[in-house]
Scaffold this active site. Sequence first.
Site, short mmCIF file in Angstrom:
data_model
loop_
_atom_site.label_atom_id
_atom_site.label_comp_id
_atom_site.label_asym_id
_atom_site.label_seq_id
_atom_site.Cartn_x
_atom_site.Cartn_y
_atom_site.Cartn_z
CG ASN A 12 -1.75 1.19 1.40
OD1 ASN A 12 -1.82 2.03 0.50
ND2 ASN A 12 -2.41 1.30 2.54
CE LYS A 14 -0.33 3.24 4.70
NZ LYS A 14 -0.27 3.32 6.14
CG HIS A 103 -6.07 1.76 5.01
ND1 HIS A 103 -5.65 2.70 5.92
CD2 HIS A 103 -5.04 0.88 4.87
CE1 HIS A 103 -4.42 2.40 6.32
NE2 HIS A 103 -4.02 1.31 5.70
CD GLU A 105 -3.12 5.38 6.76
OE1 GLU A 105 -3.08 5.51 5.53
OE2 GLU A 105 -2.18 4.90 7.44
CD GLU A 175 -3.72 -2.65 7.19
OE1 GLU A 175 -2.59 -2.83 6.76
OE2 GLU A 175 -4.40 -1.65 6.91
N GLY A 181 2.13 2.16 10.84
CA GLY A 181 3.09 3.25 10.73
C GLY A 181 3.76 3.62 12.05
CB SER A 220 4.79 -1.86 11.99
OG SER A 220 4.39 -0.51 12.20
P1 PGA Z 1 2.57 0.23 7.67
O1 PGA Z 1 1.14 0.44 6.96
O2 PGA Z 1 3.14 -1.07 7.13
O3 PGA Z 1 3.38 1.42 7.26
O4 PGA Z 1 2.32 0.16 9.13
C1 PGA Z 1 0.27 -0.64 6.76
C2 PGA Z 1 -1.04 -0.15 6.18
O5 PGA Z 1 -1.49 0.93 6.56
O6 PGA Z 1 -1.64 -0.82 5.31
#
Ligand code: PGA
Length: 264
Positions: A12, A14, A103, A105, A175, A181, A220
Amino acid sequence: MNSARKPLIAGNWKMHLGGIAGIELAAKCMDIARQNPHVELVVAPPFTAIAAIAQECEEQGEHGGHCGVAAQNMNAKSAGAYTGEVSPAMLAEAGATWVILGHSERRQHYGETDQQVHEKVAAAFVAKLVPIVCIGETLEERESGQTLTVVKRQLSAFVELLQEHVALPSAIAYEPVWAIGTGKTAGPAEAEEVHAAIREVLSAQSAELAAKTRILYGGSVKADNAKALLAAANVDGALVGGASLEAASFGAIARAAESLVVSS
Ligand code: PGA
């Protein structure tokens, strides 16, 4: 991991890598795909890069390997006066065959609701896009013992749609919001507990749905923790954010999955 399901490693991106850097990374992802044939690879660039990345992956595919292209979001409607939005059919026209939905976010920053996720999952199936639907609890919810309640509520918004379309592929990404993140990950046992609960909800729909659906872990995931997470019985892949922005770390995660398949 379970040998009945091909592991899925999805990157992803982003709001990163819109231009030439994205195309360069896609070319490297095709090398990763060729080197790890037992792993299914997907990248999710920003909307504006989807067409170019899909074309790059298709051209490179003439030399073998396959890397699917996903959108990171979409509107559930098929067309209309919705300024700034992108429809499922537009994504398919641009060359996407996958779409990440719900997601955290999107849920956190754009107020996306379970109902909207439901509508988007339904629309994805209509457009023949494979949905990767994200669910997961916040730190507060985990600390108050609500993890499974929250995850099951989010899942209940779309699990019947997955069953209705059981003949088509789909994936779920667990997740935990507190792990995205942040550098914190759920340990393999923590992840497995939630993944097993998700699998049980799928089983209640049908044995076929439970057997087919890939449940990815996200939050992460890095080169050094991927193998332990992917080794958990109900973890069928990873949704990778930060570590998908570099070929070295994304490739190492794909290799971790490949080595587990090959040694099983
Ligand atoms: P990250 O993001 O691996 O940077 O924690 C995962 C995601 O948001 O899909």
